[in-house]
Design a protein around this motif. Structure first.
Motif, mmCIF file in Angstrom:
data_model
loop_
_atom_site.group_PDB
_atom_site.id
_atom_site.type_symbol
_atom_site.label_atom_id
_atom_site.label_comp_id
_atom_site.label_asym_id
_atom_site.label_seq_id
_atom_site.Cartn_x
_atom_site.Cartn_y
_atom_site.Cartn_z
ATOM 1 N N GLN A 39 0.829 -1.200 0.000
ATOM 2 C CA GLN A 39 0.000 0.000 0.000
ATOM 3 C C GLN A 39 0.869 1.258 0.000
ATOM 4 O OE1 GLN A 39 -3.235 -0.900 -0.430
ATOM 5 N NE2 GLN A 39 -2.222 -2.902 -0.302
ATOM 6 N N ASP A 40 0.257 2.376 -0.379
ATOM 7 C CA ASP A 40 0.963 3.654 -0.330
ATOM 8 C C ASP A 40 1.350 3.973 1.108
ATOM 9 O OD1 ASP A 40 0.637 3.971 -3.040
ATOM 10 O OD2 ASP A 40 -1.175 5.192 -2.861
ATOM 11 N N GLU A 41 2.462 4.637 1.266
ATOM 12 C CA GLU A 41 2.937 4.974 2.605
ATOM 13 C C GLU A 41 1.924 5.828 3.363
ATOM 14 O OE1 GLU A 41 6.799 7.072 4.805
ATOM 15 O OE2 GLU A 41 6.826 6.634 2.648
ATOM 16 N N SER A 42 1.238 6.724 2.655
ATOM 17 C CA SER A 42 0.251 7.590 3.302
ATOM 18 C C SER A 42 -0.916 6.781 3.852
ATOM 19 C CB SER A 42 -0.263 8.649 2.316
ATOM 20 O OG SER A 42 -0.880 8.030 1.192
ATOM 21 N N ASP A 43 -1.314 5.717 3.144
ATOM 22 C CA ASP A 43 -2.413 4.869 3.617
ATOM 23 C C ASP A 43 -2.007 4.102 4.876
ATOM 24 O OD1 ASP A 43 -4.042 5.681 1.545
ATOM 25 O OD2 ASP A 43 -3.462 4.009 0.242
ATOM 26 N N VAL A 44 -0.779 3.622 4.909
ATOM 27 C CA VAL A 44 -0.289 2.899 6.081
ATOM 28 C C VAL A 44 -0.183 3.838 7.281
ATOM 29 C CG1 VAL A 44 1.614 1.554 7.047
ATOM 30 C CG2 VAL A 44 0.944 1.229 4.655
ATOM 31 N N GLU A 45 0.279 5.056 7.031
ATOM 32 C CA GLU A 45 0.383 6.038 8.111
ATOM 33 C C GLU A 45 -1.003 6.401 8.644
ATOM 34 O OE1 GLU A 45 2.558 9.261 6.415
ATOM 35 O OE2 GLU A 45 4.521 8.300 6.724
ATOM 36 N N GLN A 46 -1.970 6.504 7.737
ATOM 37 C CA GLN A 46 -3.349 6.801 8.160
ATOM 38 C C GLN A 46 -3.901 5.678 9.021
ATOM 39 O OE1 GLN A 46 -5.946 7.728 4.885
ATOM 40 N NE2 GLN A 46 -7.756 7.922 6.171
ATOM 41 N N PHE A 47 -3.613 4.429 8.635
ATOM 42 C CA PHE A 47 -4.035 3.268 9.414
ATOM 43 C C PHE A 47 -3.417 3.295 10.811
ATOM 44 C CE2 PHE A 47 -3.096 -1.022 10.921
ATOM 45 C CZ PHE A 47 -4.338 -1.638 10.865
ATOM 46 N N ALA A 48 -2.110 3.530 10.862
ATOM 47 C CA ALA A 48 -1.403 3.545 12.144
ATOM 48 C C ALA A 48 -1.909 4.675 13.037
ATOM 49 C CB ALA A 48 0.102 3.679 11.913
ATOM 50 N N GLU A 49 -2.179 5.839 12.451
ATOM 51 C CA GLU A 49 -2.654 6.973 13.224
ATOM 52 C C GLU A 49 -4.056 6.724 13.764
ATOM 53 O OE1 GLU A 49 -3.282 10.494 15.189
ATOM 54 O OE2 GLU A 49 -1.416 9.476 14.589
ATOM 55 N N ALA A 50 -4.910 6.058 12.974
ATOM 56 C CA ALA A 50 -6.267 5.755 13.430
ATOM 57 C C ALA A 50 -6.232 4.861 14.666
ATOM 58 C CB ALA A 50 -7.067 5.088 12.311
ATOM 59 N N VAL A 51 -5.366 3.854 14.654
ATOM 60 C CA VAL A 51 -5.243 2.949 15.803
ATOM 61 C C VAL A 51 -4.655 3.687 17.005
ATOM 62 C CG1 VAL A 51 -4.151 0.850 16.663
ATOM 63 C CG2 VAL A 51 -5.034 0.922 14.325
ATOM 64 N N SER A 52 -3.638 4.494 16.757
ATOM 65 C CA SER A 52 -2.999 5.241 17.831
ATOM 66 C C SER A 52 -3.960 6.254 18.450
ATOM 67 C CB SER A 52 -1.754 5.956 17.299
ATOM 68 O OG SER A 52 -1.113 6.691 18.317
ATOM 69 N N GLN A 53 -4.710 6.945 17.607
ATOM 70 C CA GLN A 53 -5.681 7.926 18.102
ATOM 71 C C GLN A 53 -6.789 7.247 18.894
ATOM 72 O OE1 GLN A 53 -7.739 10.146 15.036
ATOM 73 N NE2 GLN A 53 -8.266 11.799 16.430
ATOM 74 N N LEU A 54 -7.221 6.077 18.428
ATOM 75 C CA LEU A 54 -8.226 5.310 19.158
ATOM 76 C C LEU A 54 -7.768 5.031 20.579
ATOM 77 C CD1 LEU A 54 -10.846 3.490 19.210
ATOM 78 C CD2 LEU A 54 -9.346 1.622 18.470
ATOM 79 N N LYS A 55 -6.528 4.566 20.705
ATOM 80 C CA LYS A 55 -5.997 4.221 22.027
ATOM 81 C C LYS A 55 -5.836 5.454 22.899
ATOM 82 C CE LYS A 55 -4.353 1.511 25.173
ATOM 83 N NZ LYS A 55 -5.275 0.605 25.896
ATOM 84 N N ARG A 56 -5.427 6.563 22.302
ATOM 85 C CA ARG A 56 -5.174 7.781 23.071
ATOM 86 C C ARG A 56 -6.450 8.477 23.514
ATOM 87 N NH1 ARG A 56 -1.890 9.205 18.702
ATOM 88 N NH2 ARG A 56 -3.391 10.867 18.225
#
Length: 207
Positions: A39-56
């Motif tokens: 996947q595009d790097e931006s899509d992976v970063e968006q995925f990681a940020e969504a999970v991180s934001q959920l936890k925070r």
């Protein structure tokens, strides 16, 4: 058993993290990681940020313990819901399952688990005391016990029934349209909806 060989330690580390997810073995984890690599790097970063934001940032409703973006969940803050009726469930997934039936219009109380001595979970490990406190405030007229019809679910039902016995509140249990041993969240919406609508008083459940 042959140990899986990875061409990259970074790949192996990512697979190890994905395989910690429930129901995800190492082979499935590997497929997911390799898919993400494509996947595009931006899509992976968006995925990681969504999970991180959920936890925070995710919160638990201070009233019913449902997951929410705010201190009070949308169900508890909805004045159109019946505040005199509270449906007791094991998990957030069960709230979602019951809401999907569109047959229930009261509020909820999420226990966050059920009593299971085999797993070391006692009454003090789940949100029973906060339920008793809500009932003691006097606004609730009916408590619906909507736990999965398993041995642990029935044990938890009985414990709650005993804790609430001294209060002027009707205690009912969902009808046994759900097969004994089934988890609530996997029950089809029609059966679950009928079970809520056809609930019976707890003390009459075995008659």
């Amino acid at each position: 058993m042959i140990q899986q060989q990875y061409p990259s330690q970074l790949l192996e580390k990512a697979v190890a993290e994905f395989s910690k997810l429930p129901g995800i073995g190492r082979k499935t984890a590997l497929r997911l990681v390799l898919w993400m690599l494509r996947q595009d790097e931006s899509d992976v970063e968006q995925f990681a940020e969504a999970v991180s934001q959920l936890k925070r940032e995710v919160k638990y409703c201070h009233t019913c313990h449902n997951i929410s973006d705010t201190d009070t969940c949308p169900i508890c803050s909805d004045m159109r819901r019946d505040a005199t009726t509270v449906c007791v469930v094991e998990s957030v997934q069960d709230v979602m399952a019951i809401e999907n039936t569109q047959q229930y219009h009261g509020r909820y109380h999420v226990l966050g688990g059920i009593i299971s001595p085999m797993d070391g979970i006692g009454p003090g490990d789940i949100e029973i005391d906060s339920l008793v406190k809500r009932v003691a405030e006097g606004d609730i007229q009916e408590v619906i016990l909507a736990l999965s019809p398993t041995m642990e679910g029935d044990t938890t039902n009985f414990y709650i029934y005993r804790k609430l016995a001294g209060y002027d509140v009707k205690i009912s249990v969902i009808a046994r349209g759900i097969a004994v041993g089934n988890e609530l969240e996997y029950t089809d919406e029609v059966t679950l909806g009928r079970s809520i609508m056809n609930r019976t008083l707890f003390e009459d459940k075995d008659k």
